[in-house]
Design a protein around this motif. Structure first.
Motif: not given
Ligand code: ADP
Ligand code: SF4
Length: 716
Positions: A30-54
């Motif tokens: 799937i073309k997204i502007g100037p880049v192409v996603a290799p498939n339709r599986f998209y891990q959307v942003p989600h909190a991981s609790g992992m910050t610059e500390a980890n």
């Protein structure tokens, strides 16, 4: 499958030879502007609790999803400036150049597998309390967000933004975009959802402005438009620009020119972002627990977006079934299948579909323990996937296992979540496993609890493991097999795991806010009695100081069955801990619908078979209710007697046990939530190989000298 085969996201028809033909559409690039996603599986942003500390923990967590086939892998919220400081909740940042290197670890880990890396740039507006930076929170008009909400309450109200503040935020977004490019991100977000700054400009309840940023829908959209424009300008074609937007409230608002204000905003900005990432407004609705929100619950709100824009659209819905995903695409709802929880529970979900092996998907159960981890301020934990967050520090891979040089025998007593997980991981590591369960079916507490209202999907904890065990040749599984010391000794196993669970007691609650003495007498019950159908009575008191889901679920269950139910708890809310899992508002709705009478800050003091005497926890004022049955949901104690007997037999020289390791696992070790039991079972099995090795402690990636962060806009 060899290691090499699953170390790249694959494209092209030859890689889909084993994929069910109906599911191949999921692997379209799937073309997204100037880049192409290799498939339709998209891990959307989600909190991981992992910050610059980890940073290494975080890179491995995200990289594992790319390895598992997610074509796009996103960060969680990345603050663009210290005026967006969510502490003590964990958040990432791109505040100055010192933050670039730690994000570069993530993009490298994602790119290694051929996936795109997306960064969710974020300004929290009035939601954040800036507890550490001590800058005034920013907002369109000084309207606070959830300022009196326990847990988010910082006693800090936001500043109404001046024109120079708006310029400043645009500059910070531009600077963060430049840093994101330097870190190697391919997709850069503007965030206008979930109460955060962009959202506050869109909603008239937050935006009372009378300048060019307030009033008409076009004016309210202007800030988001300008954020998108500076991001695109700075990206300069090197990365795509995504807009993440919440549409629930906007869709409920009528509009003079459009079907709703949501239709209006999407129309006005239709071709400004390269990608639309669409969602709900509040966390309990957006990341709804399966107890109250079904798979695909967002569709009635976001289904119109693709009809208004020709840019690709991604959305979520706790999708775990490939057929549902295909249906979303074929019906024109989504172009990309967003996954947050689905990707945590099974990072290899896309790869399993690609291989035509969707039965092997470890489906998310929708319990929201992952979200509770963020509310706790710690790296993500998952009930279904014990390896989440452990990929780097313990070197636990979700699908690959070191195998035993000499397969030894392992006997596991108890087939609940802990025993099933221990058996599965031990078997995958090549051990000869025997699993014995005294009941006639597998699953322990999950089998019982999943029969209660709303908890059916929790059965997946059992079903996935029983299915996976059935695929292995080195496991013998026995139900209807209560194991005593003699049975265990005669099994002659080298390793014994005692996963016998825990039991509920009838202990009451003391003014010290700890369990006190047991409540004795007829018609006093525990949750086990509810599971076994032994609880009868017209007027039931559920006394709950466990404070998680079970007391509330039992109250709902008994009320549905026809009893008049009083629910009492010493906590400030019914099922108070479900605040952590986004369930609390719906708990109240469910109990309200069943007519349950809720008493908070209340403890049970006495029950004579006809009346319950209760008192307020703080002022000790007493009250009585006519009650004929009590269910106490309070203290759980480990079922430890078998373990103790085994240790005694071993110490007294029982030769069959002399050379065996004997380990307590799961609730028998320490009663907890299901997530703890699964992790405990997993840890036991990994320790068979690595001896329970210490985990690595992550450290921030730093520049040699600390760098300043410019807190002001530079635009006087
Ligand atoms: P956990 O969450 O730690 O897995 P559960 O209570 O869900 O704990 O499961 C424990 C399981 O152990 C139950 O299914 C129970 O029937 C089983 N069990 C307990 N004692 C024995 C025993 N002596 N022999 C076989 N199975 C047992
Ligand atoms: Fe799903 Fe629960 Fe795991 Fe979250 S913790 S991903 S809701 S199974």
């Amino acid at each position: 499958m060899t290691q090499e085969e699953h170390s790249h996201v694959m494209t092209g028809a030859s890689h889909l030879a084993d994929c069910h033909p109906h599911h191949r559409i999921l692997f379209d690039p799937i073309k997204i502007g100037p880049v192409v996603a290799p498939n339709r599986f998209y891990q959307v942003p989600h909190a991981s609790g992992m910050t610059e500390a980890n940073p290494r923990v975080r890179a491995a967590f995200r990289g594992t999803k790319a390895e598992g086939g997610w074509g796009v892998v996103s960060t969680g919220a990345v603050s663009i400036h210290p005026s967006s400081d969510d502490s003590p909740l964990p958040f990432a940042r791109l505040w100055n150049d010192a933050d670039i290197a730690s994000h570069a670890l993530t993009t490298e880990a994602v790119h290694k597998h051929g996936s795109l890396a997306a960064v969710e740039l974020w300004h929290g507006g009035a939601v954040v309390m800036n507890r550490t930076s001590r800058l005034p929170p920013l907002s369109p008009s000084g309207v606070p967000w959830a300022a009196t909400h326990i847990g988010f309450m910082g006693q800090q109200r936001p500043k109404p933004m001046e024109a120079r503040d708006i310029d400043a935020v645009l500059n910070w977004q531009r600077a963060a975009t430049r840093r994101a490019l330097d870190a190697g991100f391919d997709i850069i977000y503007v965030y206008a959802g979930m109460g955060y700054l962009g959202y506050e400009f869109l909603l008239p309840e937050y935006n009372w402005r009378t300048d060019g940023y307030g009033g008409s829908l076009a004016n309210r959209t202007r800030f988001v438009r300008e954020m998108l424009e500076v991001t695109r300008d700075e990206a300069g074609g090197r990365a795509a620009v995504a807009l993440r937007i919440s549409l629930e409230e906007l869709r409920a608002k009528p509009s003079d020119h459009y079907e709703s204000e949501a239709h209006g905003v999407v129309s006005l900005l239709s071709d400004v972002p390269d990608l639309w990432d669409v969602k709900m407004d509040s966390s309990p609705n957006d990341c709804g627990a399966s107890r109250f929100r079904p798979e695909g619950a967002h569709e009635p709100i976001i289904d119109f977006v693709r009809t208004v824009t020709d840019r690709p659209v991604v959305g979520v819905g706790r999708f775990t079934s490939p057929d549902t995903m295909v249906s979303q695409i074929k019906r024109g709802v989504l172009d990309l299948i967003g996954g947050a929880r689905a990707s945590i529970a099974d990072p290899f979900l896309p790869e399993k579909i690609r291989q035509g092996n969707s039965d092997a998907i470890r489906e998310c159960i929708g319990c929201n323990i992952c979200i509770a981890s963020w509310h706790d301020g710690v790296p993500v934990r998952c009930t279904q996937n014990a390896t989440a967050g452990e990929e780097w520090r313990r070197d636990w891979h979700p699908e690959r296992f070191r195998t035993a040089e000499e397969p030894e025998s392992v006997l596991i007593v108890g087939g609940g979540p802990a025993g099933l997980e221990a058996a599965l991981i031990a078997a995958r590591q090549g051990f000869d496993v025997t699993l014995a369960e005294q009941r006639s079916d597998w699953g322990g507490r999950v089998l019982q609890e999943s029969q209660l209202p709303g908890l059916a999907q929790w059965r997946r904890v059992r079903d996935y493991r029983v299915w996976a065990l059935s695929q292995l040749g080195n496991v013998a599984m026995y139900t209807d097999s209560p194991m005593a010391v003699a049975d265990i000794a005669s099994a002659d196993a080298r390793h014994i795991a005692v996963a016998t669970g825990a039991h509920w007691t009838t202990h009451l609650y003391s003014p010290l806010e700890i369990p006190s003495h047991p409540l004795l007498g007829p018609r006093v019950f525990t949750p086990e009695d509810v599971f076994e159908g032994r609880v009868e009575g017209d007027r039931v008191l559920v006394f709950d100081y466990d404070n998680y889901y079970l007391g509330g679920v039992i109250a709902e269950h008994l009320a549905r069955r026809g009893s008049h139910v009083v629910y009492a708890t010493p906590a400030g809310h019914a099922s108070a801990w479900t605040f952590m899992t986004n369930e609390l508002p719906y708990v109240y709705k469910a109990l309200g619908e069943q007519g349950v009478d809720i008493l908070t800050t209340t403890k049970l003091d006495h029950f004579d078979g006809h009346h319950a005497t209760l008192s307020n926890l703080f002022n000790e004022q007493s009250l009585q209710r006519a009650i004929d049955t009590v269910v106490v949901v309070g203290l759980r104690q480990p079922n430890g007697s078998l373990y103790q007997s085994l240790q005694t037999a071993k110490a007294s020289g029982d030769s069959a046990l002399a050379g065996a390791s004997i380990t307590l696992v799961g609730d028998a070790l320490a009663p907890g939530a299901i997530v703890h039991a699964v992790h405990s079972g997993h840890s036991f099995a990994r320790a068979l190989i690595d001896g329970g090795a210490d985990y690595l402690r992550d450290e921030p990636v730093t520049l040699s000298e600390p760098q300043p962060v410019f807190v002001d806009s530079g635009n006087p």
